[in-house]
Design a protein around this motif. Structure first.
Motif, PDB file in Angstrom:
ATOM      1  N   PHE A  83       0.861  -1.186   0.000  1.00  0.00           N
ATOM      2  CA  PHE A  83       0.000   0.000   0.000  1.00  0.00           C
ATOM      3  C   PHE A  83       0.894   1.232   0.000  1.00  0.00           C
ATOM      4  N   PRO A  84       0.357   2.386  -0.406  1.00  0.00           N
ATOM      5  CA  PRO A  84       1.181   3.600  -0.502  1.00  0.00           C
ATOM      6  C   PRO A  84       1.794   3.982   0.847  1.00  0.00           C
ATOM      7  N   LEU A  85       3.043   4.431   0.780  1.00  0.00           N
ATOM      8  CA  LEU A  85       3.780   4.916   1.952  1.00  0.00           C
ATOM      9  C   LEU A  85       3.984   3.829   3.009  1.00  0.00           C
ATOM     10  N   ARG A  86       3.966   2.573   2.595  1.00  0.00           N
ATOM     11  CA  ARG A  86       4.131   1.492   3.576  1.00  0.00           C
ATOM     12  C   ARG A  86       5.465   1.603   4.297  1.00  0.00           C
ATOM     13  N   ASN A  87       6.547   1.741   3.539  1.00  0.00           N
ATOM     14  CA  ASN A  87       7.872   1.804   4.154  1.00  0.00           C
ATOM     15  C   ASN A  87       8.043   3.072   4.995  1.00  0.00           C
ATOM     16  N   THR A  88       7.470   4.179   4.523  1.00  0.00           N
ATOM     17  CA  THR A  88       7.561   5.423   5.277  1.00  0.00           C
ATOM     18  C   THR A  88       6.841   5.304   6.616  1.00  0.00           C
ATOM     19  N   LEU A  89       5.662   4.706   6.596  1.00  0.00           N
ATOM     20  CA  LEU A  89       4.912   4.522   7.832  1.00  0.00           C
ATOM     21  C   LEU A  89       5.634   3.580   8.790  1.00  0.00           C
ATOM     22  N   PHE A  90       6.275   2.551   8.210  1.00  0.00           N
ATOM     23  CA  PHE A  90       6.994   1.607   9.065  1.00  0.00           C
ATOM     24  C   PHE A  90       8.208   2.275   9.703  1.00  0.00           C
ATOM     25  N   VAL A  91       8.930   3.087   8.947  1.00  0.00           N
ATOM     26  CA  VAL A  91      10.071   3.820   9.502  1.00  0.00           C
ATOM     27  C   VAL A  91       9.603   4.800  10.577  1.00  0.00           C
ATOM     28  N   ALA A  92       8.475   5.466  10.334  1.00  0.00           N
ATOM     29  CA  ALA A  92       7.932   6.384  11.341  1.00  0.00           C
ATOM     30  C   ALA A  92       7.538   5.627  12.605  1.00  0.00           C
ATOM     31  N   LEU A  93       7.000   4.423  12.420  1.00  0.00           N
ATOM     32  CA  LEU A  93       6.649   3.597  13.582  1.00  0.00           C
ATOM     33  C   LEU A  93       7.890   3.234  14.387  1.00  0.00           C
ATOM     34  N   LEU A  94       8.948   2.827  13.689  1.00  0.00           N
ATOM     35  CA  LEU A  94      10.184   2.476  14.383  1.00  0.00           C
ATOM     36  C   LEU A  94      10.815   3.698  15.052  1.00  0.00           C
ATOM     37  N   ALA A  95      10.604   4.869  14.471  1.00  0.00           N
ATOM     38  CA  ALA A  95      11.181   6.083  15.041  1.00  0.00           C
ATOM     39  C   ALA A  95      10.602   6.382  16.422  1.00  0.00           C
ATOM     40  N   THR A  96       9.398   5.905  16.687  1.00  0.00           N
ATOM     41  CA  THR A  96       8.810   6.135  18.009  1.00  0.00           C
ATOM     42  C   THR A  96       9.584   5.417  19.105  1.00  0.00           C
ATOM     43  N   LEU A  97      10.350   4.381  18.731  1.00  0.00           N
ATOM     44  CA  LEU A  97      11.166   3.692  19.727  1.00  0.00           C
ATOM     45  C   LEU A  97      12.270   4.594  20.277  1.00  0.00           C
ATOM     46  N   MET A  98      12.606   5.631  19.526  1.00  0.00           N
ATOM     47  CA  MET A  98      13.669   6.534  19.944  1.00  0.00           C
ATOM     48  C   MET A  98      13.158   7.644  20.861  1.00  0.00           C
ATOM     49  N   VAL A  99      11.849   7.745  21.025  1.00  0.00           N
ATOM     50  CA  VAL A  99      11.271   8.788  21.878  1.00  0.00           C
ATOM     51  C   VAL A  99      11.190   8.257  23.309  1.00  0.00           C
ATOM     52  N   PRO A 100      11.905   8.833  24.256  1.00  0.00           N
ATOM     53  CA  PRO A 100      11.853   8.340  25.644  1.00  0.00           C
ATOM     54  C   PRO A 100      10.455   8.478  26.225  1.00  0.00           C
ATOM     55  N   PHE A 101      10.134   7.578  27.136  1.00  0.00           N
ATOM     56  CA  PHE A 101       8.810   7.630  27.746  1.00  0.00           C
ATOM     57  C   PHE A 101       8.608   8.919  28.535  1.00  0.00           C
ATOM     58  N   PHE A 102       9.687   9.494  29.066  1.00  0.00           N
ATOM     59  CA  PHE A 102       9.581  10.736  29.834  1.00  0.00           C
ATOM     60  C   PHE A 102       8.994  11.858  28.979  1.00  0.00           C
ATOM     61  N   VAL A 103       9.278  11.817  27.671  1.00  0.00           N
ATOM     62  CA  VAL A 103       8.753  12.849  26.778  1.00  0.00           C
ATOM     63  C   VAL A 103       7.253  12.686  26.589  1.00  0.00           C
ATOM     64  N   ARG A 104       6.789  11.434  26.532  1.00  0.00           N
ATOM     65  CA  ARG A 104       5.372  11.156  26.302  1.00  0.00           C
ATOM     66  C   ARG A 104       4.552  11.155  27.590  1.00  0.00           C
ATOM     67  N   MET A 105       5.218  11.123  28.720  1.00  0.00           N
ATOM     68  CA  MET A 105       4.497  10.913  29.974  1.00  0.00           C
ATOM     69  C   MET A 105       3.565  12.078  30.321  1.00  0.00           C
ATOM     70  N   ILE A 106       4.029  13.309  30.159  1.00  0.00           N
ATOM     71  CA  ILE A 106       3.198  14.463  30.520  1.00  0.00           C
ATOM     72  C   ILE A 106       1.962  14.556  29.616  1.00  0.00           C
ATOM     73  N   PRO A 107       2.105  14.468  28.272  1.00  0.00           N
ATOM     74  CA  PRO A 107       0.883  14.468  27.444  1.00  0.00           C
ATOM     75  C   PRO A 107      -0.056  13.307  27.786  1.00  0.00           C
ATOM     76  N   LEU A 108       0.485  12.134  28.076  1.00  0.00           N
ATOM     77  CA  LEU A 108      -0.356  11.012  28.464  1.00  0.00           C
ATOM     78  C   LEU A 108      -1.092  11.299  29.763  1.00  0.00           C
ATOM     79  N   TYR A 109      -0.385  11.885  30.703  1.00  0.00           N
ATOM     80  CA  TYR A 109      -1.010  12.204  31.993  1.00  0.00           C
ATOM     81  C   TYR A 109      -2.149  13.203  31.809  1.00  0.00           C
ATOM     82  N   VAL A 110      -1.908  14.242  30.997  1.00  0.00           N
ATOM     83  CA  VAL A 110      -2.952  15.241  30.756  1.00  0.00           C
ATOM     84  C   VAL A 110      -4.142  14.601  30.050  1.00  0.00           C
TER      85      VAL A 110
END
Length: 274
Positions: free
Chosen positions: A101-128
């Motif tokens: 499907f279109p942009l399959r590889n791009t979406l997969f790379v973007a998905l893997l890129a989320t592994l590089m985001v520390p949980f501390f960065v996501r914790m405050i938005p999740l809490y809110v």
């Protein structure tokens, strides 16, 4: 030549035995500590094994703090998240592995890129977000942020990708639906990877500390890592009870590994080969 080979084997087995002892001894001492009296834990020299094992330490632990609630909460949260990963991660991995499907590889790379985001960065938005939904100090607040995982999707995609496309094509020719193909063709061949995914997910969520600490406010909703830490802060001299709680924390993951060991080892080996 044979003598050198025997010497190398003896040296190798000796090193492996020493490494095993270094790994196991702290766990054995933790069990020993959980059965000691308070006086033995505070003695000048370490007591390797108590003269009279105090099995009542575990009962005293439950009497001083609601460890029954802690265990139930951990089982519910870790079990629900593990089940969710076993349902959704293979499905998404199958889509990325076998569909075009279109942009399959791009979406997969973007998905893997989320592994590089520390949980501390996501914790405050999740809490809110959880606060706005009114889900703080609830099971849904502890479970919802972890329903899917990029690592689990990546693991399942890598395991599903080498499955021959001819099997899928043959099933489609026979009139099988995509869901039937996924259930009857794909999943039976991914059992080792599913075992690895289940073990990793359950162990990680069972030991998760930061999010349950932030998202809960009452003892009735705390998980066992949080409850044990707060118990230790309150009774910091009762090391025998803290050790008893640590044994309780360790046992479920050890049992899970024992029951899934065959699939786990096979899954690690096949994943490495693929």
């Amino acid at each position: 030549m044979e003598r050198m080979t025997v010497r190398r084997k003896v040296l190798l087995y000796t090193l492996l035995t020493l490494a095993s002892l270094v790994t196991v001894l702290p766990l054995l001492y933790m069990v020993s500590l959980s059965l000691q009296t308070e006086a033995e834990t505070l003695a000048a020299s370490a007591v390797l094994w108590p003269e009279s094992p105090q099995w009542g330490n575990y009962a005293e632990l439950f009497a001083r703090a609601p460890f029954g609630d802690f265990i139930v909460n951990s089982l519910v949260v870790a079990g629900a998240i593990t089940l969710s990963h076993l349902i959704f991660d293979p499905l998404v991995g199958y889509v990325f592995a076998k569909f075009r499907f279109p942009l399959r590889n791009t979406l997969f790379v973007a998905l893997l890129a989320t592994l590089m985001v520390p949980f501390f960065v996501r914790m405050i938005p999740l809490y809110v977000m959880m606060a706005n939904l009114g889900w703080l100090n609830t099971y849904q607040g502890l479970i919802t942020p972890f329903l899917m995982d990029a690592f689990g999707i990546f693991l399942m995609r890598q395991f599903i990708q080498p499955i021959p496309d001819d099997l899928i094509s043959a099933a489609r020719i026979d009139g099988a639906s995509e869901l039937r193909i996924y259930r009857s063709v794909i999943l039976p061949q991914t059992r080792p990877a599913l075992a690895v995914l289940a073990l990793f997910t359950f162990v990680f969520q069972w030991n998760e500390f930061l999010w349950p600490l932030v998202a809960t406010s009452t003892p009735e909703m705390r998980t066992i890592p949080v409850g044990l830490t707060l118990f230790n802060q309150e009774y910091f001299t009762l090391w025998h009870l803290t050790a008893a709680g640590s044994v309780i924390l360790f046992v479920p993951t050890a049992l899970l590994f024992v029951f899934t060991q065959r699939y786990f080892v096979r899954g690690i080996a096949l994943t490495g080969l693929r």
